[in-house]
Write a protein that holds these residues in place. Structure first.
Motif, PDB file in Angstrom:
ATOM      1  N   LEU A  91      28.712 -36.108 -12.329  1.00 52.63           N
ATOM      2  CA  LEU A  91      29.635 -36.688 -11.352  1.00 52.63           C
ATOM      3  C   LEU A  91      28.794 -37.342 -10.272  1.00 52.63           C
ATOM      4  O   LEU A  91      27.829 -36.751  -9.779  1.00 52.63           O
ATOM      5  N   ALA A  92      29.175 -38.572  -9.903  1.00 50.35           N
ATOM      6  CA  ALA A  92      28.442 -39.269  -8.840  1.00 50.35           C
ATOM      7  C   ALA A  92      29.430 -39.988  -7.944  1.00 50.35           C
ATOM      8  O   ALA A  92      30.458 -40.496  -8.406  1.00 50.35           O
ATOM      9  N   LEU A  93      29.134 -40.027  -6.655  1.00 48.84           N
ATOM     10  CA  LEU A  93      29.976 -40.736  -5.703  1.00 48.84           C
ATOM     11  C   LEU A  93      29.887 -42.234  -5.938  1.00 48.84           C
ATOM     12  O   LEU A  93      28.807 -42.765  -6.189  1.00 48.84           O
ATOM     13  N   THR A  94      31.020 -42.917  -5.850  1.00 45.65           N
ATOM     14  CA  THR A  94      30.992 -44.375  -5.779  1.00 45.65           C
ATOM     15  C   THR A  94      30.691 -44.744  -4.326  1.00 45.65           C
ATOM     16  O   THR A  94      30.627 -43.869  -3.456  1.00 45.65           O
ATOM     17  N   ALA A  95      30.527 -46.031  -4.060  1.00 43.81           N
ATOM     18  CA  ALA A  95      30.285 -46.461  -2.673  1.00 43.81           C
ATOM     19  C   ALA A  95      31.461 -46.031  -1.795  1.00 43.81           C
ATOM     20  O   ALA A  95      31.292 -45.499  -0.699  1.00 43.81           O
ATOM     21  N   LYS A  96      32.670 -46.241  -2.333  1.00 39.08           N
ATOM     22  CA  LYS A  96      33.868 -45.836  -1.593  1.00 39.08           C
ATOM     23  C   LYS A  96      33.889 -44.329  -1.373  1.00 39.08           C
ATOM     24  O   LYS A  96      34.215 -43.852  -0.292  1.00 39.08           O
ATOM     25  N   GLY A  97      33.535 -43.585  -2.428  1.00 42.12           N
ATOM     26  CA  GLY A  97      33.534 -42.130  -2.325  1.00 42.12           C
ATOM     27  C   GLY A  97      32.541 -41.647  -1.288  1.00 42.12           C
ATOM     28  O   GLY A  97      32.791 -40.665  -0.578  1.00 42.12           O
ATOM     29  N   GLU A  98      31.412 -42.344  -1.200  1.00 39.34           N
ATOM     30  CA  GLU A  98      30.409 -41.917  -0.227  1.00 39.34           C
ATOM     31  C   GLU A  98      30.922 -42.097   1.199  1.00 39.34           C
ATOM     32  O   GLU A  98      30.717 -41.233   2.048  1.00 39.34           O
ATOM     33  N   LYS A  99      31.620 -43.192   1.412  1.00 41.98           N
ATOM     34  CA  LYS A  99      32.178 -43.398   2.758  1.00 41.98           C
ATOM     35  C   LYS A  99      33.167 -42.295   3.114  1.00 41.98           C
ATOM     36  O   LYS A  99      33.136 -41.740   4.218  1.00 41.98           O
ATOM     37  N   VAL A 100      34.047 -41.984   2.166  1.00 40.23           N
ATOM     38  CA  VAL A 100      35.035 -40.927   2.408  1.00 40.23           C
ATOM     39  C   VAL A 100      34.336 -39.587   2.643  1.00 40.23           C
ATOM     40  O   VAL A 100      34.666 -38.843   3.576  1.00 40.23           O
ATOM     41  N   ALA A 101      33.352 -39.296   1.797  1.00 47.16           N
ATOM     42  CA  ALA A 101      32.646 -38.017   1.904  1.00 47.16           C
ATOM     43  C   ALA A 101      31.964 -37.885   3.268  1.00 47.16           C
ATOM     44  O   ALA A 101      31.996 -36.820   3.889  1.00 47.16           O
ATOM     45  N   ARG A 102      31.379 -38.964   3.747  1.00 50.00           N
ATOM     46  CA  ARG A 102      30.723 -38.916   5.060  1.00 50.00           C
ATOM     47  C   ARG A 102      31.721 -38.635   6.166  1.00 50.00           C
ATOM     48  O   ARG A 102      31.451 -37.906   7.109  1.00 50.00           O
ATOM     49  N   ARG A 103      32.889 -39.238   6.026  1.00 45.21           N
ATOM     50  CA  ARG A 103      33.899 -39.030   7.064  1.00 45.21           C
ATOM     51  C   ARG A 103      34.360 -37.573   7.070  1.00 45.21           C
ATOM     52  O   ARG A 103      34.507 -36.960   8.122  1.00 45.21           O
ATOM     53  N   LEU A 104      34.593 -37.031   5.887  1.00 41.32           N
ATOM     54  CA  LEU A 104      35.027 -35.636   5.803  1.00 41.32           C
ATOM     55  C   LEU A 104      33.931 -34.703   6.318  1.00 41.32           C
ATOM     56  O   LEU A 104      34.190 -33.746   7.061  1.00 41.32           O
ATOM     57  N   ASP A 105      32.714 -35.004   5.908  1.00 43.19           N
ATOM     58  CA  ASP A 105      31.601 -34.148   6.302  1.00 43.19           C
ATOM     59  C   ASP A 105      31.451 -34.120   7.817  1.00 43.19           C
ATOM     60  O   ASP A 105      31.150 -33.077   8.407  1.00 43.19           O
ATOM     61  N   ALA A 106      31.667 -35.262   8.435  1.00 40.60           N
ATOM     62  CA  ALA A 106      31.529 -35.333   9.892  1.00 40.60           C
ATOM     63  C   ALA A 106      32.518 -34.401  10.584  1.00 40.60           C
ATOM     64  O   ALA A 106      32.187 -33.752  11.577  1.00 40.60           O
ATOM     65  N   VAL A 107      33.725 -34.325  10.043  1.00 45.62           N
ATOM     66  CA  VAL A 107      34.732 -33.468  10.659  1.00 45.62           C
ATOM     67  C   VAL A 107      34.261 -32.019  10.682  1.00 45.62           C
ATOM     68  O   VAL A 107      34.484 -31.285  11.645  1.00 45.62           O
ATOM     69  N   VAL A 108      33.579 -31.630   9.615  1.00 48.92           N
ATOM     70  CA  VAL A 108      33.130 -30.242   9.514  1.00 48.92           C
ATOM     71  C   VAL A 108      31.853 -30.005  10.321  1.00 48.92           C
ATOM     72  O   VAL A 108      31.726 -28.979  11.001  1.00 48.92           O
ATOM     73  N   THR A 109      30.926 -30.932  10.263  1.00 46.49           N
ATOM     74  CA  THR A 109      29.600 -30.660  10.828  1.00 46.49           C
ATOM     75  C   THR A 109      29.422 -31.152  12.262  1.00 46.49           C
ATOM     76  O   THR A 109      28.620 -30.594  12.990  1.00 46.49           O
ATOM     77  N   GLU A 110      30.151 -32.188  12.638  1.00 50.87           N
ATOM     78  CA  GLU A 110      29.976 -32.659  14.016  1.00 50.87           C
ATOM     79  C   GLU A 110      30.602 -31.688  14.996  1.00 50.87           C
ATOM     80  O   GLU A 110      31.733 -31.251  14.811  1.00 50.87           O
TER      81      GLU A 110
END
Lengths: 152, 152
Positions: free
Chosen positions: B95-114
């Motif tokens: 399984l690999a992130l698409t470019a779109k998936g990476e953007k979404v993943a970064r946004r979600l990750d920020a909510v948790v880690t920021e």
DNA sequence: TATTGTTATACTCTATAACTATA
DNA sequence: TATAGTTATAGAGTATAACAATA
């Protein structure tokens, strides 16, 4: 925008970890009791609010009334709550903790509300400093008990 | 045993509230995207770990391999991940992130880690004091990324 | 024969709609 | 007629077991 202070991110990660582990502890205890999170929420709500009509419980737990029937069935089956028909309205039923249910509810509630051991172990100075800072970080949960959304 | 320090309990309630609200924000964003928590965990895991075999993902997420199929189907349907057959083992898929998936993943990750806004708003002195105390409260999540159990 | 991912199936959680007893 | 709780049913989420392809 620039990335935020990495030291602060580390601080946040540590505090989050503390919360996660308490949550894990809660879910573990629930599982041991054969309960799921809504069962736990119902018990803790009854502990704080006293006997509650089923419809009101549905409102508190933000779920459909029909599901409260299922939750109550399970808790009653385990002898943790009992249904009482309301004296004033014979359609309505109240949910109330049994003695056994109250003990369980107190134990679950303690897991959520008691500060984790690492916090109690802090020096008085540290606890005071943390208290002062925490007051700038937000309000505690409302006075009337409500299930934190994180428990749903 | 005596009840623990009520001031400390208040401190804990405030910190817990902070965490709850971040968690709520995460789940809200997931819902807007038409995703559930496991979808979010998979995305964030891929962001941190890079392309991952489905079997390994099942291990990371502590769920059955068959469920990874369903999660991957949904994420692929939304164009967030893609399946790649492994070059070395033609049974396995990555399984690999698409470019779109990476953007979404970064946004979600920020909510948790920021760190939440209330924390960033603290004075430098308070942030330093909090950082010092937090270091006594526990370790942050492991170096290799793992979904906090509270997200499962 | 053992392992990877998929499919078929079943079980839990939870909501919606229809129902009953009471108001 | 409207309301409180229950029952029937359906849909999501997730596991277990059987399966096909590859090792």
């Amino acid at each position: 925008m620039a990335d935020s202070d990495p030291k602060l991110a580390d601080t946040w990660a540590r505090l989050s970890g503390l919360f996660s582990s308490r949550r894990d502890a809660l879910f573990e205890q629930l599982a041991e009791l054969g309960l799921n999170p809504p069962h736990g929420v119902a018990l803790m709500s009854l502990l704080h609010a006293g006997p509650t009509r089923m419809g009101d419980m549905a409102e508190t737990m933000v779920c459909d009334a029909s599901y409260i029937t299922a939750v109550a069935d399970r808790l009653e089956e385990l002898g943790l709550v009992e249904r009482r028909s309301s004296p004033d309205d014979r359609r309505a039923k109240q949910l109330a903790l049994t003695a056994k249910g109250e003990k369980v509810a107190r134990r679950l509630d303690a897991v959520v509300t008691e500060p984790p051991p690492a916090m109690t172990a802090l020096s008085k100075a540290d606890r005071d400093a943390l208290a002062r800072i925490a007051r700038k970080l937000g309000e505690p949960d409302t006075s009337r008990w409500m299930p934190p959304r994180s428990l749903r």
